[in-house]
Design an enzyme around this catalytic site. Structure first.
Site, PDB file in Angstrom:
ATOM      1  N   ASP A  10       0.817  -1.204  -0.029  1.00  0.00           N
ATOM      2  CA  ASP A  10       0.088  -0.014  -0.351  1.00  0.00           C
ATOM      3  C   ASP A  10       1.156   1.338   0.012  1.00  0.00           C
ATOM      4  O   ASP A  10       1.989   1.085   0.142  1.00  0.00           O
ATOM      5  CB  ASP A  10      -0.929  -0.026   1.239  1.00  0.00           C
ATOM      6  CG  ASP A  10      -1.704   1.286   1.309  1.00  0.00           C
ATOM      7  OD1 ASP A  10      -2.509   1.695   0.206  1.00  0.00           O
ATOM      8  OD2 ASP A  10      -1.860   1.874   2.416  1.00  0.00           O
ATOM      9  N   TYR A  42      -0.829   8.425  -2.551  1.00  0.00           N
ATOM     10  CA  TYR A  42      -0.925   8.144  -4.010  1.00  0.00           C
ATOM     11  C   TYR A  42      -2.223   8.947  -4.628  1.00  0.00           C
ATOM     12  O   TYR A  42      -2.299   9.129  -5.919  1.00  0.00           O
ATOM     13  CB  TYR A  42      -1.134   6.563  -4.203  1.00  0.00           C
ATOM     14  CG  TYR A  42       0.079   5.938  -4.220  1.00  0.00           C
ATOM     15  CD1 TYR A  42       1.302   6.288  -3.576  1.00  0.00           C
ATOM     16  CD2 TYR A  42       0.161   4.441  -4.483  1.00  0.00           C
ATOM     17  CE1 TYR A  42       2.388   5.530  -3.472  1.00  0.00           C
ATOM     18  CE2 TYR A  42       1.115   3.635  -4.303  1.00  0.00           C
ATOM     19  CZ  TYR A  42       2.299   4.146  -3.891  1.00  0.00           C
ATOM     20  OH  TYR A  42       3.610   3.414  -3.684  1.00  0.00           O
ATOM     21  N   GLY A  43      -3.331   8.835  -3.722  1.00  0.00           N
ATOM     22  CA  GLY A  43      -4.790   9.249  -4.357  1.00  0.00           C
ATOM     23  C   GLY A  43      -4.712  10.523  -4.939  1.00  0.00           C
ATOM     24  O   GLY A  43      -5.677  10.795  -5.606  1.00  0.00           O
ATOM     25  N   CYS A  73      -4.440  -1.686  -1.916  1.00  0.00           N
ATOM     26  CA  CYS A  73      -4.200  -0.222  -2.011  1.00  0.00           C
ATOM     27  C   CYS A  73      -5.698   0.398  -3.206  1.00  0.00           C
ATOM     28  O   CYS A  73      -5.363  -0.336  -4.215  1.00  0.00           O
ATOM     29  CB  CYS A  73      -3.080   0.487  -2.471  1.00  0.00           C
ATOM     30  SG  CYS A  73      -3.210   2.356  -2.917  1.00  0.00           S
ATOM     31  N   THR A  75      -6.222   2.909  -4.692  1.00  0.00           N
ATOM     32  CA  THR A  75      -6.003   3.814  -5.879  1.00  0.00           C
ATOM     33  C   THR A  75      -5.071   3.004  -6.762  1.00  0.00           C
ATOM     34  O   THR A  75      -5.407   2.922  -7.865  1.00  0.00           O
ATOM     35  CB  THR A  75      -5.029   4.957  -5.181  1.00  0.00           C
ATOM     36  OG1 THR A  75      -5.662   5.420  -4.086  1.00  0.00           O
ATOM     37  CG2 THR A  75      -4.511   5.734  -6.134  1.00  0.00           C
ATOM     38  N   THR A 186      -8.024   1.871   1.578  1.00  0.00           N
ATOM     39  CA  THR A 186      -7.785   0.903   2.667  1.00  0.00           C
ATOM     40  C   THR A 186      -7.142   1.484   3.766  1.00  0.00           C
ATOM     41  O   THR A 186      -7.209   1.066   4.817  1.00  0.00           O
ATOM     42  CB  THR A 186      -6.567  -0.245   2.234  1.00  0.00           C
ATOM     43  OG1 THR A 186      -5.535   0.451   1.728  1.00  0.00           O
ATOM     44  CG2 THR A 186      -7.139  -1.042   1.051  1.00  0.00           C
TER      45      THR A 186
HETATM   46  N1  DGL Z   1      -4.597   3.238   0.980  1.00  0.00           N
HETATM   47  C1  DGL Z   1      -4.659   3.691  -0.303  1.00  0.00           C
HETATM   48  C2  DGL Z   1      -6.069   3.493  -1.146  1.00  0.00           C
HETATM   49  O1  DGL Z   1      -6.506   2.462  -0.800  1.00  0.00           O
HETATM   50  C3  DGL Z   1      -3.960   5.064  -0.828  1.00  0.00           C
HETATM   51  C4  DGL Z   1      -4.154   6.273  -0.100  1.00  0.00           C
HETATM   52  C5  DGL Z   1      -3.330   7.190  -0.643  1.00  0.00           C
HETATM   53  O2  DGL Z   1      -1.997   7.078  -0.634  1.00  0.00           O
HETATM   54  O3  DGL Z   1      -3.912   8.303  -0.992  1.00  0.00           O
HETATM   55  O4  DGL Z   1      -6.529   4.205  -1.980  1.00  0.00           O
END
Ligand code: DGL
Length: 269
Positions: A10, A42-43, A73, A75, A186
């Site tokens: 993740d 990441y999002g 994850c 994203t 997540t």
């Molecule tokens: N835990 C991640 C997800 O499920 C990423 C959150 C992020 O890094 O923006 O989207």
């Protein structure tokens, strides 16, 4: 039988929602976790960047000879599907199993989806839900601030700032009359206590982390790839300093992982 570890990744802490459920379902499996804490979130990033990060995270886990990769994850599961599809090992992402569980749980056909900006923009959960049942009504909201709040460890049920952010994001969704809410990032199940309180007990929360863990356990069993007599070893890797990750991980997992976390340079993969 396959005694190699299950690989989970993740952008940070969110994938621990997969680890916690995996541990409950498969106590003997070895798990190797990578949290990209140096590059989270990441999002809010663009497709090319999310795809590059996903490829590197998967390459790192493959270098550890894992038998399966769980894209823990929302994203990466939503935006970098084309990268994961090329993997040579069995893999599970969060979108499909979560959509399936939500479609089965709803009684009034109105489902909410919360995730990161990139996930909501991709429409991944909406597509997956409509392929389960084309008559579903779907309402999506990006809750980007939840990710830094969780990474900062502001996760206790009475945390005033996180409660306020949750009210601002979620009350409009509640007014749509949804009876089921997908936690499509997540990170979000880590604050499910707050989310449930804002939405009310009549709304069923579906955790993308837990659904991915269940799907992974089923896949390993189907393929005869469960371990035999391993002792549930866990190794954690992160791409930034360890203390804040280990501290929030301990709140969420209810046990210390301090001695099993190592920092790596993900740009080498
Ligand atoms: N835990 C991640 C997800 O499920 C990423 C959150 C992020 O890094 O923006 O989207």
């Amino acid at each position: 039988m396959d005694n190699r570890a299950i690989g989970v990744f993740d952008s940070g802490l969110g994938g621990l929602t997969v680890v916690r459920k995996l541990r409950e379902l498969l106590e003997d499996e070895n798990i190797i976790y990578f949290g990209d804490t140096g590059r989270v979130p990441y999002g809010t990033k663009g497709t090319d960047t999310i795809c590059r990060y996903t490829g590197q995270d998967e390459a790192f886990l493959l270098s550890k000879d894992v038998k399966m990769i769980i894209v823990a994850c929302g994203t990466a599961s939503s935006v970098a599907k084309s990268v994961t599809e090329k993997l040579s090992v069995p893999n599970v992402s969060v979108v499909q199993p979560t959509a399936k569980a939500a479609a089965a749980a709803t009684r009034n056909g109105k489902i909410g989806v919360i995730g990161t900006e990139a996930t909501v923009k991709s429409g991944s959960f909406k597509k997956a839900l409509l392929s389960e049942n084309k008559d579903l009504e779907i309402f999506s909201t990006a809750c980007s601030l939840f990710v830094p709040l969780v990474e900062a460890g502001w996760v206790k049920d009475d945390d005033e700032v996180t409660v306020k952010a949750a009210e601002r994001y979620l009350l409009p969704l509640k007014q749509k009359g949804i009876d089921t809410l997908i936690l499509g990032c997540t990170h979000f199940p880590i604050i499910s206590g707050i989310i449930q309180r804002v939405m009310g007990d009549e709304v069923t929360l579906i955790s993308s982390g837990e659904e991915a863990a269940k799907a992974a356990a089923e896949l390993l069993e189907q393929r005869g790839m469960l371990c035999e007599g391993n002792l549930g070893k866990e190794e954690y890797f992160v791409s930034d300093d360890i203390p804040s990750f280990a501290k929030t991980a301990e709140i969420f997992l209810g046990r210390s992982i301090n001695d099993s976390v190592e920092k790596i340079n993900i740009e080498e993969y």
